[in-house]
Motif scaffolding. Structure first.
Motif, PDB file in Angstrom:
ATOM      1  N   GLU A  30       0.716  -1.173  -0.162  1.00 60.63           N
ATOM      2  CA  GLU A  30      -0.144  -0.005  -0.041  1.00 60.63           C
ATOM      3  C   GLU A  30       0.810   1.260  -0.115  1.00 60.63           C
ATOM      4  OE1 GLU A  30      -2.959   2.592  -0.298  1.00 60.63           O
ATOM      5  OE2 GLU A  30      -3.062   0.562  -0.623  1.00 60.63           O
ATOM      6  N   VAL A  31       1.931   1.300   0.647  1.00 58.51           N
ATOM      7  CA  VAL A  31       2.830   2.504   0.710  1.00 58.51           C
ATOM      8  C   VAL A  31       3.403   2.681  -0.465  1.00 58.51           C
ATOM      9  CG1 VAL A  31       4.787   3.333   1.880  1.00 58.51           C
ATOM     10  CG2 VAL A  31       3.173   2.498   3.333  1.00 58.51           C
ATOM     11  N   SER A  32       3.934   1.494  -1.043  1.00 58.34           N
ATOM     12  CA  SER A  32       4.567   1.377  -2.381  1.00 58.34           C
ATOM     13  C   SER A  32       3.669   2.023  -3.340  1.00 58.34           C
ATOM     14  CB  SER A  32       5.053   0.192  -2.770  1.00 58.34           C
ATOM     15  OG  SER A  32       5.451  -0.021  -4.111  1.00 58.34           O
ATOM     16  N   ILE A  33       2.417   1.632  -3.747  1.00 56.97           N
ATOM     17  CA  ILE A  33       1.354   2.057  -4.532  1.00 56.97           C
ATOM     18  C   ILE A  33       0.976   3.527  -4.493  1.00 56.97           C
ATOM     19  CG2 ILE A  33      -0.917   1.684  -5.431  1.00 56.97           C
ATOM     20  CD1 ILE A  33      -0.701  -1.264  -5.131  1.00 56.97           C
ATOM     21  N   SER A  34       0.638   3.766  -3.010  1.00 56.76           N
ATOM     22  CA  SER A  34       0.289   5.218  -2.642  1.00 56.76           C
ATOM     23  C   SER A  34       1.368   6.145  -3.207  1.00 56.76           C
ATOM     24  CB  SER A  34      -0.347   5.476  -1.326  1.00 56.76           C
ATOM     25  OG  SER A  34       0.615   5.229  -0.382  1.00 56.76           O
ATOM     26  N   THR A  35       2.778   6.012  -2.809  1.00 55.49           N
ATOM     27  CA  THR A  35       3.787   6.792  -2.987  1.00 55.49           C
ATOM     28  C   THR A  35       4.354   6.836  -4.437  1.00 55.49           C
ATOM     29  OG1 THR A  35       4.323   6.488  -0.635  1.00 55.49           O
ATOM     30  CG2 THR A  35       5.944   7.559  -2.265  1.00 55.49           C
ATOM     31  N   LEU A  36       4.621   5.587  -5.165  1.00 58.21           N
ATOM     32  CA  LEU A  36       5.140   5.574  -6.207  1.00 58.21           C
ATOM     33  C   LEU A  36       4.253   5.512  -7.479  1.00 58.21           C
ATOM     34  CD1 LEU A  36       7.938   3.021  -5.338  1.00 58.21           C
ATOM     35  CD2 LEU A  36       8.225   5.531  -5.179  1.00 58.21           C
ATOM     36  N   LEU A  37       3.051   4.997  -7.232  1.00 61.23           N
ATOM     37  CA  LEU A  37       2.083   4.823  -8.293  1.00 61.23           C
ATOM     38  C   LEU A  37       0.830   5.673  -8.415  1.00 61.23           C
ATOM     39  CD1 LEU A  37       1.428   3.364 -11.152  1.00 61.23           C
ATOM     40  CD2 LEU A  37       0.151   1.697  -9.642  1.00 61.23           C
ATOM     41  N   ASP A  38       0.250   6.115  -7.250  1.00 60.82           N
ATOM     42  CA  ASP A  38      -0.942   6.863  -7.173  1.00 60.82           C
ATOM     43  C   ASP A  38      -0.802   8.378  -7.947  1.00 60.82           C
ATOM     44  OD1 ASP A  38      -2.423   5.022  -6.143  1.00 60.82           O
ATOM     45  OD2 ASP A  38      -2.609   5.976  -4.129  1.00 60.82           O
ATOM     46  N   ARG A  74      -6.499  -0.883  -6.775  1.00 57.18           N
ATOM     47  CA  ARG A  74      -6.504  -1.818  -5.311  1.00 57.18           C
ATOM     48  C   ARG A  74      -7.465  -2.901  -5.517  1.00 57.18           C
ATOM     49  NH1 ARG A  74      -4.348   3.120  -4.908  1.00 57.18           N
ATOM     50  NH2 ARG A  74      -2.985   3.384  -3.077  1.00 57.18           N
ATOM     51  N   ARG A  75      -8.315  -2.693  -6.522  1.00 62.39           N
ATOM     52  CA  ARG A  75      -9.130  -3.856  -6.598  1.00 62.39           C
ATOM     53  C   ARG A  75      -8.571  -5.152  -7.269  1.00 62.39           C
ATOM     54  NH1 ARG A  75     -12.953   0.006  -8.340  1.00 62.39           N
ATOM     55  NH2 ARG A  75     -14.418   0.744  -6.778  1.00 62.39           N
ATOM     56  N   ILE A  76      -7.688  -4.681  -8.299  1.00 63.78           N
ATOM     57  CA  ILE A  76      -6.995  -5.930  -9.169  1.00 63.78           C
ATOM     58  C   ILE A  76      -5.710  -6.274  -8.777  1.00 63.78           C
ATOM     59  CG2 ILE A  76      -8.200  -4.885 -11.422  1.00 63.78           C
ATOM     60  CD1 ILE A  76      -5.526  -3.486 -12.068  1.00 63.78           C
ATOM     61  N   THR A  77      -5.275  -5.801  -7.462  1.00 66.77           N
ATOM     62  CA  THR A  77      -4.094  -6.132  -6.937  1.00 66.77           C
ATOM     63  C   THR A  77      -4.413  -6.578  -5.426  1.00 66.77           C
ATOM     64  OG1 THR A  77      -3.412  -3.806  -6.415  1.00 66.77           O
ATOM     65  CG2 THR A  77      -2.658  -4.845  -8.346  1.00 66.77           C
ATOM     66  N   PRO A  78      -5.320  -7.494  -5.098  1.00 62.93           N
ATOM     67  CA  PRO A  78      -5.419  -8.010  -3.881  1.00 62.93           C
ATOM     68  C   PRO A  78      -3.981  -9.081  -3.392  1.00 62.93           C
ATOM     69  CG  PRO A  78      -6.703  -9.092  -5.079  1.00 62.93           C
ATOM     70  CD  PRO A  78      -6.164  -8.105  -5.914  1.00 62.93           C
ATOM     71  N   PHE A  79      -4.077  -8.702  -1.992  1.00 62.17           N
ATOM     72  CA  PHE A  79      -2.934  -9.993  -1.779  1.00 62.17           C
ATOM     73  C   PHE A  79      -3.254 -11.455  -2.236  1.00 62.17           C
ATOM     74  CE2 PHE A  79      -1.373 -13.120   1.401  1.00 62.17           C
ATOM     75  CZ  PHE A  79       0.061 -12.764   1.581  1.00 62.17           C
ATOM     76  N   GLY A 119      -3.683 -10.131  -9.880  1.00 60.58           N
ATOM     77  CA  GLY A 119      -4.989 -10.367  -9.359  1.00 60.58           C
ATOM     78  C   GLY A 119      -4.862 -11.689  -8.501  1.00 60.58           C
ATOM     79  N   ALA A 120      -5.894 -11.847  -7.602  1.00 60.25           N
ATOM     80  CA  ALA A 120      -5.752 -12.888  -6.631  1.00 60.25           C
ATOM     81  C   ALA A 120      -7.283 -13.697  -6.949  1.00 60.25           C
ATOM     82  CB  ALA A 120      -5.487 -12.384  -5.249  1.00 60.25           C
ATOM     83  N   GLY A 121      -7.278 -14.606  -6.234  1.00 61.83           N
ATOM     84  CA  GLY A 121      -8.705 -15.423  -6.083  1.00 61.83           C
ATOM     85  C   GLY A 121      -8.450 -16.549  -7.200  1.00 61.83           C
ATOM     86  N   GLY A 122      -8.521 -15.802  -8.417  1.00 61.63           N
ATOM     87  CA  GLY A 122      -8.514 -16.738  -9.738  1.00 61.63           C
ATOM     88  C   GLY A 122      -7.182 -17.468  -9.771  1.00 61.63           C
ATOM     89  N   SER A 123      -6.182 -17.079  -9.164  1.00 57.51           N
ATOM     90  CA  SER A 123      -4.892 -17.396  -9.520  1.00 57.51           C
ATOM     91  C   SER A 123      -4.767 -19.112  -9.266  1.00 57.51           C
ATOM     92  CB  SER A 123      -3.670 -16.690  -9.098  1.00 57.51           C
ATOM     93  OG  SER A 123      -3.704 -16.628  -7.730  1.00 57.51           O
TER      94      SER A 123
END
Length: 184
Positions: free
Chosen positions: A31-39, A51-56, A89-93
């Protein structure tokens, strides 16, 4: 010979497989990575969709193909590879079909670096480890879906862009990505 005082502030860098015990720290670092480097490179709507497509994705840890680089015990970078057909993504993997190393490309997945350690080689360390592990598993090619923030790292590591795409869930293909591949 003169006695020199040992330098005590040198970082201790370790690379290891991620475990489920790392889950909370991995989610926080991501979350820190996404919010700082990508957002800053995306619209508010794209941020929400990202955030929807990159769950743990616990499958990467269960498959033993996910790695962390730690600095003085703190997770500073993470990422891995997958023998499954899902690129994000997750769930489907867990349900995704297994890839055939003889003809398919291994997927590089879920690469994140804490902003305090960005551009210091830790993301490259994790990436090169994932590629080496995929090669040892028999794969000769790798593919990934890069974010706009990660494209520079991958190009520098020899990845070739194949296609610019928009991804998302439930018909909301609004997050820009770049499909990339390389020989390993």
């Amino acid at each position: 010979m003169t006695y020199q005082k040992p330098i005590l502030d040198l970082p201790v860098i370790e690379l290891r497989r991620a475990t489920m015990m790392d889950r909370r720290a991995l989610e926080e670092m991501k979350e820190v990575s996404i919010s700082t480097l990508l957002d800053p490179l995306m619209t508010p709507e794209q941020r929400r969709e990202m955030r929807r497509i990159t769950p743990f994705d616990p499958v990467l840890i269960e498959d033993r193909t996910y790695y962390v680089a730690t600095v003085n015990g703190w997770i500073a970078a993470s990422g891995g590879w997958s023998r499954r057909a899902a690129l994000y993504g997750a769930g489907g993997s867990a349900k995704a079909p297994l890839l055939d190393p003889a003809c398919d490309a291994a997927g590089i997945r879920a690469m994140y670096t804490h902003p305090d350690f960005a551009r210091n080689g830790l993301g490259s360390l994790v990436l090169s480890t994932a590629l080496a592990a995929a090669r040892l598993a028999g794969f000769r090619r790798a593919q990934l879906l890069a974010t706009v923030a990660g494209e520079r790292l991958y190009r520098a590591a020899g990845w070739k862009p194949e296609e610019r795409v928009m991804v998302g869930t439930d018909g909301r293909a609004i997050v820009p990505g770049i499909r990339m591949s390389r020989e390993i």
